[in-house]
Motif scaffolding. Structure first.
Motif, short mmCIF file in Angstrom:
data_model
loop_
_atom_site.label_atom_id
_atom_site.label_comp_id
_atom_site.label_asym_id
_atom_site.label_seq_id
_atom_site.Cartn_x
_atom_site.Cartn_y
_atom_site.Cartn_z
N GLY A 129 1.62 1.30 2.25
CA GLY A 129 1.98 2.15 3.36
C GLY A 129 1.55 1.53 4.68
O GLY A 129 1.87 0.38 4.97
N LYS A 130 0.76 2.26 5.45
CA LYS A 130 0.31 1.78 6.75
C LYS A 130 -1.08 1.18 6.69
O LYS A 130 -1.71 0.95 7.73
CB LYS A 130 0.36 2.93 7.75
N HIS A 131 -1.57 0.90 5.48
CA HIS A 131 -2.91 0.35 5.29
C HIS A 131 -2.83 -1.11 4.84
O HIS A 131 -2.09 -1.44 3.91
CB HIS A 131 -3.67 1.16 4.25
N LEU A 132 -3.59 -1.97 5.49
CA LEU A 132 -3.67 -3.39 5.17
C LEU A 132 -4.98 -3.66 4.44
O LEU A 132 -6.04 -3.19 4.87
CB LEU A 132 -3.61 -4.22 6.45
N LEU A 133 -4.91 -4.41 3.35
CA LEU A 133 -6.09 -4.77 2.57
C LEU A 133 -6.13 -6.29 2.39
O LEU A 133 -5.23 -6.88 1.80
CB LEU A 133 -6.06 -4.08 1.21
N LEU A 134 -7.18 -6.90 2.94
CA LEU A 134 -7.39 -8.34 2.79
C LEU A 134 -8.55 -8.54 1.82
O LEU A 134 -9.67 -8.09 2.08
CB LEU A 134 -7.71 -8.98 4.15
N HIS A 135 -8.27 -9.21 0.72
CA HIS A 135 -9.26 -9.36 -0.36
C HIS A 135 -9.99 -10.71 -0.22
O HIS A 135 -9.39 -11.77 -0.35
CB HIS A 135 -8.56 -9.29 -1.72
N PRO A 191 2.96 1.82 14.20
CA PRO A 191 3.74 0.92 13.34
C PRO A 191 4.06 1.57 12.01
O PRO A 191 3.22 2.24 11.42
CB PRO A 191 2.82 -0.29 13.17
N GLU A 192 5.28 1.37 11.53
CA GLU A 192 5.65 1.91 10.23
C GLU A 192 5.38 0.86 9.15
O GLU A 192 4.97 -0.26 9.44
CB GLU A 192 7.10 2.37 10.26
N GLY A 193 5.60 1.24 7.89
CA GLY A 193 5.13 0.43 6.79
C GLY A 193 5.62 -1.00 6.77
O GLY A 193 4.90 -1.91 6.36
N HIS A 194 6.87 -1.23 7.23
CA HIS A 194 7.39 -2.60 7.17
C HIS A 194 6.56 -3.55 8.03
O HIS A 194 6.38 -4.72 7.68
CB HIS A 194 8.85 -2.62 7.62
N THR A 195 6.02 -3.06 9.15
CA THR A 195 5.20 -3.91 10.03
C THR A 195 3.93 -4.34 9.33
O THR A 195 3.51 -5.50 9.43
CB THR A 195 4.85 -3.14 11.32
#
Length: 265
Positions: free
Chosen positions: A51-57, A2-6
């Motif tokens: 980018g391609k990294h998701l961060l849930l705080h 998956p690219e960044g928009h996903t």
């Protein structure tokens, strides 16, 4: 991959779905059990993508970091979560429904130092308001590495994958084998601005479509499945603009397509 928009779409959905009330977090597979225990029952305070990294705080020292990699994916739904099927690395449940994560490259709760190190090694993301394209330009303008490779380096520009790389270079008429230090600054600025446009549209539409209406069959406003890209996965087919057969190569182990006429060496 998956690219960044996903990943930005994932962040928006998960942030909205679990914003109200505590979130139950577990790891049916077991590989994320320790991390899930740290997050279970806490409140999601924010969700972001870089980018391609998701961060849930979920609070200080409670950040869920996910990188989908080649095989990772999220499945979401409303209401009560269904019985677990297959290999689920992490499962989130709340008043807004449920989400299941399968096959990620990374699923972890880093300490503050780990989160800071992650952010430090990522380049500017065209989809983030705090992005600094000048930081990417400093790297590109001094590099002998070709621009087609530099755009795939996540420490140079975050979120760009094989599709956006091929398409933005075509749209800007740039040879993918041009060394970064030979790229004119105004051409880099045009590349960055075009990435912002295309990737923002990708977030909005949930898919990548890079062709302009005038270059599609019958100038359709919405492209058909075979009409979405200029060059990506069109090896040997005629260029939509000039008719030259689209070329193919592997560059940094990823498929690259380009038009040798519209993107002259």
């Amino acid at each position: 991959m998956p690219e960044g928009h996903t990943v930005h779409r994932n962040a928006a959905e998960l942030g909205s779905r679990f914003a109200a009330g505590p979130v139950a977090v577990d790891s049916p597979q077991g590989r994320f059990a320790a991390g899930a225990a740290l997050l279970d029952g806490t409140v999601l305070r924010g969700a972001e993508a870089h980018g391609k990294h998701l961060l849930l705080h979920f609070g200080p020292g409670r950040v869920l970091h996910v990188h989908l990699g080649l095989y990772g994916s999220w499945t979401t739904g409303d209401g009560q979560a269904p019985p677990v099927r297959g290999t689920v690395r992490a499962r989130l449940r709340g008043t807004g429904g449920w989400a299941e994560l399968r096959g990620p490259t990374a699923c972890e709760v880093p300490d503050e130092g780990g989160e800071a190190a992650l952010r430090a090694r990522l380049g500017p993301d065209p989809l983030r308001a705090d992005a600094d394209p000048e930081a990417a330009w400093r790297r590109i303008s001094r590099s002998r590495t070709v621009i087609g490779a530099l755009l795939m380096q996540q420490d140079v520009v975050s979120g760009v994958g094989a599709i956006y790389r091929a398409e933005v270079l075509f749209r800007q008429g740039i040879d993918p084998y041009l060394p970064g230090r030979e790229l004119a600054r105004e051409r880099w600025e045009a590349v960055w601005d075009d990435l912002v446009v295309m990737m923002t549209e990708g977030v909005r539409d949930g898919r990548i479509e890079t062709t302009r209406p005038a270059d599609r069959e019958a100038a359709r406003a919405v492209p058909g499945r075979g009409d979405r890209f200029y060059v990506f996965r069109r090896t040997g087919e005629p260029c939509r603009v000039c008719g030259t057969p689209v070329r193919h190569a592997l560059l940094v182990a990823r498929h690259l397509n380009w038009c040798p006429t519209c993107q002259p060496a």
